[in-house]
Design a protein around this motif. Structure first.
Motif, PDB file in Angstrom:
ATOM      1  N   GLU A   1       0.829  -1.215   0.000  1.00  0.00           N
ATOM      2  CA  GLU A   1       0.000   0.000   0.000  1.00  0.00           C
ATOM      3  C   GLU A   1       0.854   1.251   0.000  1.00  0.00           C
ATOM      4  OE1 GLU A   1      -2.554  -0.495   3.378  1.00  0.00           O
ATOM      5  OE2 GLU A   1      -3.852  -1.912   2.262  1.00  0.00           O
ATOM      6  N   ALA A   2       1.939   1.213   0.766  1.00  0.00           N
ATOM      7  CA  ALA A   2       2.758   2.423   0.910  1.00  0.00           C
ATOM      8  C   ALA A   2       3.698   2.642  -0.285  1.00  0.00           C
ATOM      9  CB  ALA A   2       3.562   2.344   2.203  1.00  0.00           C
ATOM     10  N   PHE A   3       4.249   1.565  -0.856  1.00  0.00           N
ATOM     11  CA  PHE A   3       5.385   1.755  -1.782  1.00  0.00           C
ATOM     12  C   PHE A   3       5.214   1.164  -3.179  1.00  0.00           C
ATOM     13  CE2 PHE A   3       7.253   1.701   2.570  1.00  0.00           C
ATOM     14  CZ  PHE A   3       7.593   3.045   2.622  1.00  0.00           C
ATOM     15  N   TRP A   4       4.133   0.448  -3.444  1.00  0.00           N
ATOM     16  CA  TRP A   4       3.917  -0.094  -4.790  1.00  0.00           C
ATOM     17  C   TRP A   4       2.886   0.719  -5.529  1.00  0.00           C
ATOM     18  CZ3 TRP A   4       3.517  -6.166  -4.145  1.00  0.00           C
ATOM     19  CH2 TRP A   4       4.816  -6.682  -3.976  1.00  0.00           C
ATOM     20  N   PRO A   5       3.045   0.954  -6.818  1.00  0.00           N
ATOM     21  CA  PRO A   5       4.226   0.589  -7.591  1.00  0.00           C
ATOM     22  C   PRO A   5       5.430   1.436  -7.199  1.00  0.00           C
ATOM     23  CG  PRO A   5       2.696   1.857  -8.938  1.00  0.00           C
ATOM     24  CD  PRO A   5       2.019   1.636  -7.628  1.00  0.00           C
TER      25      PRO A   5
ATOM     26  N   SER B   1      16.198  -1.825  -6.726  1.00  0.00           N
ATOM     27  CA  SER B   1      15.193  -1.700  -5.666  1.00  0.00           C
ATOM     28  C   SER B   1      15.736  -2.127  -4.300  1.00  0.00           C
ATOM     29  CB  SER B   1      13.984  -2.574  -6.011  1.00  0.00           C
ATOM     30  OG  SER B   1      14.375  -3.930  -6.120  1.00  0.00           O
ATOM     31  N   THR B   2      15.117  -1.583  -3.278  1.00  0.00           N
ATOM     32  CA  THR B   2      15.312  -2.051  -1.909  1.00  0.00           C
ATOM     33  C   THR B   2      14.732  -3.463  -1.814  1.00  0.00           C
ATOM     34  OG1 THR B   2      14.911   0.208  -1.166  1.00  0.00           O
ATOM     35  CG2 THR B   2      14.773  -1.533   0.512  1.00  0.00           C
ATOM     36  N   VAL B   3      15.484  -4.394  -1.194  1.00  0.00           N
ATOM     37  CA  VAL B   3      14.953  -5.750  -0.971  1.00  0.00           C
ATOM     38  C   VAL B   3      14.753  -5.938   0.528  1.00  0.00           C
ATOM     39  CG1 VAL B   3      15.348  -8.241  -1.247  1.00  0.00           C
ATOM     40  CG2 VAL B   3      16.172  -6.643  -3.010  1.00  0.00           C
ATOM     41  N   ILE B   4      13.519  -6.315   0.911  1.00  0.00           N
ATOM     42  CA  ILE B   4      13.221  -6.509   2.326  1.00  0.00           C
ATOM     43  C   ILE B   4      12.669  -7.906   2.566  1.00  0.00           C
ATOM     44  CG2 ILE B   4      10.880  -5.493   2.198  1.00  0.00           C
ATOM     45  CD1 ILE B   4      11.472  -4.297   5.037  1.00  0.00           C
TER      46      ILE B   4
ATOM     47  N   GLY C   1      17.920   0.583  -1.072  1.00  0.00           N
ATOM     48  CA  GLY C   1      17.572   1.238  -2.332  1.00  0.00           C
ATOM     49  C   GLY C   1      16.883   2.560  -2.058  1.00  0.00           C
ATOM     50  N   ALA C   2      16.111   3.023  -3.032  1.00  0.00           N
ATOM     51  CA  ALA C   2      15.492   4.345  -2.916  1.00  0.00           C
ATOM     52  C   ALA C   2      14.341   4.382  -1.908  1.00  0.00           C
ATOM     53  CB  ALA C   2      15.002   4.814  -4.286  1.00  0.00           C
ATOM     54  N   VAL C   3      13.745   3.231  -1.600  1.00  0.00           N
ATOM     55  CA  VAL C   3      12.829   3.186  -0.455  1.00  0.00           C
ATOM     56  C   VAL C   3      13.732   2.938   0.752  1.00  0.00           C
ATOM     57  CG1 VAL C   3      10.947   1.944   0.657  1.00  0.00           C
ATOM     58  CG2 VAL C   3      10.864   2.371  -1.812  1.00  0.00           C
ATOM     59  N   THR C   4      13.951   3.992   1.540  1.00  0.00           N
ATOM     60  CA  THR C   4      15.017   3.969   2.548  1.00  0.00           C
ATOM     61  C   THR C   4      14.561   3.271   3.832  1.00  0.00           C
ATOM     62  OG1 THR C   4      14.308   6.069   3.475  1.00  0.00           O
ATOM     63  CG2 THR C   4      15.915   6.176   1.666  1.00  0.00           C
TER      64      THR C   4
ATOM     65  N   LEU D   1      22.782   5.264   1.693  1.00  0.00           N
ATOM     66  CA  LEU D   1      23.113   3.893   2.120  1.00  0.00           C
ATOM     67  C   LEU D   1      23.152   2.953   0.906  1.00  0.00           C
ATOM     68  CD1 LEU D   1      23.658   1.979   4.526  1.00  0.00           C
ATOM     69  CD2 LEU D   1      21.185   1.559   4.606  1.00  0.00           C
ATOM     70  N   ALA D   2      22.217   3.138  -0.014  1.00  0.00           N
ATOM     71  CA  ALA D   2      22.205   2.313  -1.237  1.00  0.00           C
ATOM     72  C   ALA D   2      23.438   2.618  -2.090  1.00  0.00           C
ATOM     73  CB  ALA D   2      20.933   2.571  -2.035  1.00  0.00           C
ATOM     74  N   VAL D   3      23.789   3.894  -2.171  1.00  0.00           N
ATOM     75  CA  VAL D   3      24.947   4.297  -2.970  1.00  0.00           C
ATOM     76  C   VAL D   3      26.218   3.692  -2.358  1.00  0.00           C
ATOM     77  CG1 VAL D   3      26.259   6.274  -3.851  1.00  0.00           C
ATOM     78  CG2 VAL D   3      23.759   6.416  -3.672  1.00  0.00           C
ATOM     79  N   TYR D   4      26.321   3.788  -1.031  1.00  0.00           N
ATOM     80  CA  TYR D   4      27.488   3.226  -0.336  1.00  0.00           C
ATOM     81  C   TYR D   4      27.577   1.716  -0.569  1.00  0.00           C
ATOM     82  CZ  TYR D   4      30.914   2.274   3.284  1.00  0.00           C
ATOM     83  OH  TYR D   4      32.050   1.871   3.933  1.00  0.00           O
ATOM     84  N   ASN D   5      26.441   1.032  -0.431  1.00  0.00           N
ATOM     85  CA  ASN D   5      26.388  -0.429  -0.606  1.00  0.00           C
ATOM     86  C   ASN D   5      26.903  -0.855  -1.989  1.00  0.00           C
ATOM     87  OD1 ASN D   5      24.343  -2.599  -1.939  1.00  0.00           O
ATOM     88  ND2 ASN D   5      24.846  -3.250   0.147  1.00  0.00           N
TER      89      ASN D   5
END
Ligand code: TXA
Ligand code: MG
Length: 336
Positions: A85-89, A176-179, A192-195, A319-323
């Motif tokens: 609900e919060a982040f898709w798409p 993408s952010t993987v959770i 990723g961009a969803v921090t 954090l994504a850039v550093y990773n």
């Protein structure tokens, strides 16, 4: 094999390739994906062959609408529904218990499946036309920086895949952010961009898998197999330099020489005594994410042998850039 260039007003051609069991690179808002029918094991095997991807690294299945989810996931926990609900798409991938119909080729034999609903209108339209979930890793040769333009896809995969949908540059620029929701505390496997901060606003406490910031020990089991490989790497050697701007500049300038480059923020470029490739602005983390992978490719094109990279912040999108950058460096980090 000749690789067809497909313009975004001809997405029916991309859908035809995919429903026929072929491989087609498609733009998403994060990076270009190398898509195949996620429910066709033979098509999915071609992805691994085209990329030279290790067999034990599972793929993300992409959907356009929530009604495709039951085909992939056996069960959708309440936390996953809140995330959707919060982040898709958008640039978020959720690890869910897998449905029996998902081929083991997609999940590399795991009993979970990674699912994402991309926001890019062209990607969504292609998925809808196929009426299939699409398995899609980043459309690069395994180990290379992920492609954020169709030209970068072609440089790696021309002649190895059936088509490339020629969209523009990707908006986000990192994957993408993987959770994972498997443990007691939701855990970020890839930033990723969803921090983390955005996820915590929805879920409460969110943990970072230790492979996000540190080199996994050899032989160690990692939650996200993709995190264990040397990754995103140009041919040249890259060293990350941590420290204040003045110290970074002094460190690099003291090491100037043949083939030595800097990979830095726009704010540092004028003070450097070596050629500089800029990957965004220090005060704008989104610009860093957007510029990093193309900058890594540019270093090779310009004949860089050794590059000193200015370190990003480890918060927000940084954090994504550093990773990604720390993997491009093979975890070679120094303090200035
Ligand atoms: O933004 C993105 O996610 C892009 C675009 C094309 O959507 N795709 C992408 O795919 O980055 P790929 O294959 O390069 O990265 C997938 C990551 C890998 O780190 C992989 O190990 C992890 O997701 N992954 C996939 N399935 C998993 C699972 N069942 N459990 C844990 N990690 C998984
Ligand atoms: Mg990848």
């Amino acid at each position: 094999m000749t690789t067809e260039r497909i313009y975004p007003d001809n997405v029916t051609e991309a859908a035809r390739i995919l429903t026929d069991g072929g491989l087609c690179a498609i733009p998403t808002e994060t990076v270009y994906g190398l898509a195949a029918n996620a429910l066709d094991p033979a098509a999915v095997r071609k992805i691994f062959a085209a990329k030279g991807r290790p067999q034990d690294n599972p793929l993300i299945a992409h959907i356009a609408d929530l009604d495709m989810l039951p085909v992939l996931a056996r069960e959708v926990p309440p936390a996953a529904t809140r995330l959707a609900e919060a982040f898709w798409p958008g640039p978020l991938t959720v690890i869910l218990p897998k449905s029996p119909g998902v081929p083991g080729e997609v999940t590399a034999g795991l009993d979970t499946v990674a699912v994402r609903m991309p926001a890019h209108p062209v990607a969504r339209e292609i998925i809808r036309l196929c009426r299939l979930p699409l398995a899609a890793p980043s459309a690069n040769l395994s180990g290379k920086p992920s492609p954020t333009t169709p030209e970068e896809v072609a440089a790696d995969l021309d002649g190895r895949i059936d088509g490339i949908v020629w969209g523009g540059r990707c908006r986000v620029g990192v994957e993408s952010t993987v959770i994972s929701l498997a443990g007691e505390i939701p855990t970020i496997l890839r930033p990723g961009a969803v921090t983390r901060e955005m996820l915590e606003a929805v879920l409460g406490e969110v943990a970072l898998d230790k492979a996000v910031l540190s080199r996994p020990d050899p032989g160690e089991r990692v939650a996200s197999p993709g995190m264990k490989y040397r990754h995103y790497a140009p041919r040249c050697r890259v060293v990350m330099v941590e420290g204040e701007r003045d110290r970074y500049v002094a460190y690099v300038n003291a090491r100037a020489g043949e083939g030595v480059y800097a990979l830095c923020f726009a704010e540092a470029a004028a003070d450097l005594a070596v050629p500089a490739v800029v990957y965004g602005e220090e005060r704008d983390q989104a610009s860093q994410a957007n510029g990093l992978f193309s900058a890594l490719r540019e270093l090779d094109e310009r004949g860089c042998a050794l590059c000193y990279a200015e370190a990003p912040e480890k918060s927000g999108v940084g954090l994504a850039v550093y990773n990604r950058l720390v993997r491009a460096c093979g975890f070679n980090v120094v303090k200035a």
